[in-house]
Each structure stands twice: as structure tokens, then as C-alpha cells.
Design an enzyme around this catalytic site. Structure first.
Site, PDB file in Angstrom:
ATOM      1  N   GLU A 158      -3.003   0.891  -2.408  1.00  0.00           N
ATOM      2  CA  GLU A 158      -3.126   1.988  -3.372  1.00  0.00           C
ATOM      3  C   GLU A 158      -1.848   2.816  -3.256  1.00  0.00           C
ATOM      4  O   GLU A 158      -1.735   3.692  -2.400  1.00  0.00           O
ATOM      5  CB  GLU A 158      -4.359   2.840  -3.075  1.00  0.00           C
ATOM      6  CG  GLU A 158      -5.664   2.072  -3.081  1.00  0.00           C
ATOM      7  CD  GLU A 158      -6.067   1.568  -4.447  1.00  0.00           C
ATOM      8  OE1 GLU A 158      -5.408   1.939  -5.439  1.00  0.00           O
ATOM      9  OE2 GLU A 158      -7.027   0.788  -4.524  1.00  0.00           O
ATOM     10  N   CYS A 217      -2.802  10.696  -6.473  1.00  0.00           N
ATOM     11  CA  CYS A 217      -2.226   9.477  -7.033  1.00  0.00           C
ATOM     12  C   CYS A 217      -2.642   9.320  -8.492  1.00  0.00           C
ATOM     13  O   CYS A 217      -1.988   8.608  -9.259  1.00  0.00           O
ATOM     14  CB  CYS A 217      -2.631   8.250  -6.223  1.00  0.00           C
ATOM     15  SG  CYS A 217      -4.393   8.137  -5.915  1.00  0.00           S
ATOM     16  N   GLY A 276      -0.440   5.089   0.040  1.00  0.00           N
ATOM     17  CA  GLY A 276       0.786   5.850   0.263  1.00  0.00           C
ATOM     18  C   GLY A 276       1.846   5.504  -0.762  1.00  0.00           C
ATOM     19  O   GLY A 276       1.540   5.116  -1.892  1.00  0.00           O
ATOM     20  N   GLY A 317       4.137   0.739   1.045  1.00  0.00           N
ATOM     21  CA  GLY A 317       3.301  -0.390   0.695  1.00  0.00           C
ATOM     22  C   GLY A 317       4.042  -1.709   0.717  1.00  0.00           C
ATOM     23  O   GLY A 317       3.507  -2.733   1.166  1.00  0.00           O
TER      24      GLY A 317
END
Length: 511
Positions: free
Chosen positions: A260, A294, A238, A243
Site C-alpha cells: 500500500e 494515502c 509507506g 515499497g
């Protein structure tokens, strides 16, 4: 849609909690498709009691599952992969309905799940330890790997099922139970996949709670998983802000994380580059999944000798892009996930203009059903713009130029994020330097292929504010196990390491 729902065992109202049985004592959420703004179905989220029961059941399942031989665990994952193969088309359609990504990408995401299951099946027979030469006579020094425990997987909307599979397939063959908290924006795909896993487990005799599901928001599920000492590993995908909060909490109790997070990915186009290949890679990297990967290409760093030609080719590609219903296989870009996502891109475009950037093409909202569509934006920018340092999660691409290769590397590395990167060049020295220790500082560095689209065989993840940790292939399985070093003395004497003499006759006091 009705046929897809029937084959995937979905209904108009779906419980969002599974730990061997289906329920949901929390609030009801309605999933609206970004394609046309119509309701797909409703989901009942987890309540307080649901969380407690699920953790308990997942722990019980783990205690049985860890005793199952690795190859037997692998057989359950093999059957999961086969079940996904049988429903690839339907699951791909559901991914498209829920996220808005084009059908080819929806089916591709399911294929990614199948691929990681195949990988994990092989890995189930290769959970290797080591035998190490001991410095002491008649001693064996070795290292082995044991199941870790409960693995929490917090996944994002843009890859609603693939990221779960990267973690769950490996965790399963390693002997762990997985507790999945999917994005509230994509609950239906999570329910559908969990139902498939449940059926497979019942067929093989495995406890279905090894693949548990908790649909809920940050407070009802996410924070509890991060705080729970019974969950030794949290894998979270996210935003950087999310994070950081998860990492602080989990590390605060000395737990483990796989993160990630943000990607601000650049692609360098060198003077010797094949411009046709570079254009194709940039185009897919920037507009695929409506720029909501991402790994999406966010920055293009072109040598000034090829910048104009590259710009012209990109403008031509952007102007010919078919935008519309992602279920139509002629469409190459569908909607963003929701109206808020479109608003965020619009805000970034305004910030770009305020800093002196120029919109070369696109950026406008499109008046299509659902109101989640926009034209992808191609813009001229400078590396030091504040907005360029940030990740905008949508189809906004910055073009910039360089003169010397050192400058290109500096621009590439000059952002807080470090996920993926790429260079197009036919100069072997540039290529080798780019992937060397003084080149790209990202977790992924590619040559003559784009930033977007990673194979499951390699470890996936990044550096800096991307969070660290790796998922998917290579030796990522080790993160889902606990390492143990063993010394076995098969002699009748007790020599100490480092030649230490301790006790009577050594000149030391006895203990």
C-alpha cells in the site's frame, strides 16, 4: 495525558519489543508530540538479539496456533475487538497525541480496528474451500486453505494502528502469527495496542507471541524481515521508494507481498454535479489528517462550466478552517507529523510556482507550539506539471479543468499512482463509465462520494505504483493463507487426467 498512559499501561520509558515478554536492547528514541513539541515518552528499540528471539518465538506460536480451530481463533479476535471498545477513547487520544490528527479521526481509527475485528470473527467460520467436478470417475477434486505462517506488517505513521489491525485480525483467524514493525514516528500507539492484545491472549490461553512487536528502523528490523525466508508474507505501507526496496527483496526470495504505497488521488466534478456535496468531499479529502492520508484528495478535475463556482466554494471553506490543537473537538486540522513534513510541502509549493502554478490560498507556516502547523494550500495547476505527477504527503490541493469527459478520464489516469478516485455527477452514463473497465484505473473508484475514507468491508488497495495487493475486507483473507488443491481417488482403478493411457497395453513403453 497521565490518565491515558495509566489506562493503556504506558510509562515514561517503554520497551519496544514483545514476543511473549517485553524488552528492548537497542537504542532509545524519544517520542515528541507534533501538537506542542513536548516529549510524550521514550521507547527502547530492538537490538540484534531481540530480532532473532522474536522470530523464533513467533514461529513457535504459529506452530501451536495453526492447530487451533478457526472459530476458536475467532473468539480471541472477538475479545480483542471488545477490549478495543473499552479503551476507544483513550486509544483515540493517544493516536491524536502521537500523530496530530484530530480527536474525531483518532477515535475513528480505533473504531476501524473494532470493525475489522468484527469482520474477522465472522470470517473465522468462513474460510471456505471448493469442491470441483473431476473429469475422472470416482475422484473428488477439491481446494482448501491452510495457515500461511509468519506475517510481517510494516505500517506507516498516518494510520498507526488501523493498518496493523487490517492485517493482524485476518491473519490471526487464518492461523498466522503477526510481527509488527510500526513507524518509529508512532511507537507508543503500537505498544499500547500490543499490550491490549497480550492481555486478551493471556485471558483466552492463546500464545501472546501471535501478536509480536519489533520497534526499530529500516536496518535493524525492516530489512531483516524482508530478507527472512521464515516470513512468507510482508505487508508494507509507506512510500513508493520504500515499497520498491521491500518488494525487490521479498520477491527475490519468492516471498509474497501486500503493498500500500503512494496515492495521487483525483476527484472529477462534472457539469451535473451537486457542488455542495462535491465541496464537502473535497474539503475533507484534502485537509483531513492534514492531507496525510494515502487516500487524500490531491487533484480536482472540474468541468470548465462549474470550475469558478467550485473554486469560490472551496476558497470559502479553506478560509474558515479551524486549525490548532487537535484535542479540541472544534479543531478540523491539526499539525503535520513533524517539521520535515512541513518542509516537504513547502518545497512542493515552490516547485509548483516554478512550473507556472498559482497559489490561490494558504501554504504558509503557522507560528504555533511544536512548529508543525501550516495553512492548507489550494493551488491552480496543469496536469502535465512534474510536481502534479508526484505525491506530496500533506495539505496541497491542485485545481485543474477539463472540457470533454475523455479528457477528464485521461487526466485522472495520467499519473503513476492508482489508489483511489472519485467522480461527482448526476449523469448515469458518466458514472457507469467511470467505474467501468475504460474508466478510472485505480483500485478504488467512487461515485458521488470522496476519495478519502474507506469502509472495511471492501478490499483496500491500488494499482500501478500504489503497489498492488489488497487489505481489509472482501476476500482479502486468502492472502494470509496458502491454497492447496487435492485429488482423492476412491476407486480401485488409476485413470489419468486428459484421458491419457500410459503403460502396458497402451502402445507406450512401460516405466
Amino acid at each position: 495525558m497521565q490518565s491515558v498512559f495509566e489506562k493503556l499501561a504506558l510509562s515514561e520509558d517503554n520497551p519496544g519489543v514483545f514476543d511473549g515478554e517485553w524488552r528492548g536492547g537497542g537504542k532509545k528514541i524519544e517520542k515528541i508530540s507534533p501538537i506542542d513539541g513536548k516529549k510524550l515518552a521514550s521507547v527502547r528499540e530492538a537490538g540484534d538479539d531481540d530480532y532473532k528471539k522474536t522470530i523464533t518465538r513467533a514461529q513457535e506460536a504459529f506452530e501451536k496456533w495453526r492447530k487451533t480451530p478457526g472459530p476458536v481463533r475467532g473468539d480471541t479476535v472477538r475479545r480483542l475487538g471488545n477490549a478495543l471498545r473499552e479503551l476507544k477513547h483513550e486509544l483515540g487520544q493517544l493516536v491524536t497525541l502521537e500523530t496530530g490528527k484530530i480527536i474525531a479521526e483518532g477515535e475513528g481509527e480505533v473504531q476501524e480496528m473494532i470493525d475489522i475485528c468484527d469482520f474477522a470473527v465472522g470470517q473465522s467460520r468462513m474460510l471456505y474451500g471448493l469442491t470441483i467436478q473431476s473429469e475422472r470417475p470416482s475422484h473428488r477434486l477439491m481446494e482448501q486453505w491452510h495457515p500461511l505462517g509468519l506475517v510481517a506488517v510494516i505500517s506507516a505513521f498516518n494510520f498507526p494502528v488501523a493498518v496493523w489491525s487490517w492485517n493482524a485480525a485476518l491473519a490471526a483467524v487464518c492461523g498466522d502469527s503477526t510481527i509488527w514493525k510500526p513507524s518509529e514516528k508512532t511507537p507508543l500507539t503500537a505498544i499500547a495496542v500490543t499490550k491490549i492484545a497480550e492481555r486478551v491472549c493471556r485471558d483466552t490461553g492463546a500464545d501472546p507471541a501471535i501478536f509480536s512487536l519489533l520497534i526499530g528502523d529500516r536496518k535493524s528490523v525492516g530489512e531483516k524481515l524482508a530478507n527472512d525466508p521464515r516470513v512468507p508474507l510482508v505487508s508494507a505501507t509507506g512510500s513508493v521508494a520504500m515499497g520498491l526496496n521491500v518488494a525487490k527483496t521479498v520477491h527475490g526470495r519468492l516471498g509474497k507481498t501486500i503493498m500500500e504505497l503512494g496515492g495521487n488521488n483525483a476527484l472529477i466534478v462534472a457539469p451535473t454535479a451537486d457542488l455542495e456535496m462535491a465541496t464537502q468531499s473535497i474539503f475533507f479529502g484534502a485537509v483531513g489528517t492534514a492531507g496525510q492520508r494515502c487516500t487524500s484528495t490531491r487533484r480536482v478535475i472540474a468541468h470548465e462550466s462549474v470550475a469558478e463556482k467550485l473554486r469560490a466554494k472551496l476558497l470559502s471553506a479553506y478560509k474558515s478552517l479551524p486549525i490548532g490543537n487537535p484535542l479540541d473537538r472544534k479543531t478540523l486540522m491539526g499539525p503535520l507529523i513533524d517539521k520535515h513534513a512541513v518542509d516537504a510541502v513547502q518545497d512542493s509549493i515552490q516547485k509548483l510556482k516554478a512550473e507556472g502554478g498559482e497559489v490561490l490560498y494558504g501554504g504558509e507556516r503557522m507560528d504555533l507550539p511544536g512548529q508543525c502547523y501550516m495553512k492548507p494550500c489550494l493551488a491552480a495547476a496543469k496536469p502535465n506539471f512534474k510536481i502534479v505527477q508526484e505525491e506530496t504527503f500533506g495539505p496541497l490541493l491542485y485545481l485543474m479543468t477539463y472540457r470533454g469527459f475523455d479528457e477528464a478520464i485521461a487526466i485522472q489516469n495520467g499519473v503513476p499512482q492508482g489508489l483511489t478516485s472519485s467522480i461527482f455527477t448526476n449523469d448515469v452514463r458518466e458514472a457507469e463509465r467511470f467505474v467501468s473497465g475504460v474508466g478510472s484505473d485505480c483500485g478504488i473508484a467512487n461515485v458521488n462520494t470522496g476519495t478519502s475514507g474507506a469502509e472495511i468491508g471492501g478490499a483496500f488497495g491500488g494499482e500501478k505504483k500504489t503497489g498492488g495487493g489488497r487489505e481489509s475486507g472482501s476476500d482479502c483473507w486468502k492472502q494470509y493463507m496458502r491454497r492447496q488443491t487435492n485429488t482423492i481417488n476412491f476407486s480401485s482403478e488409476l485413470p489419468l487426467a486428459q484421458g491419457i493411457e500410459f503403460g502396458a497395453g497402451s502402445g507406450s513403453e512401460t516405466v
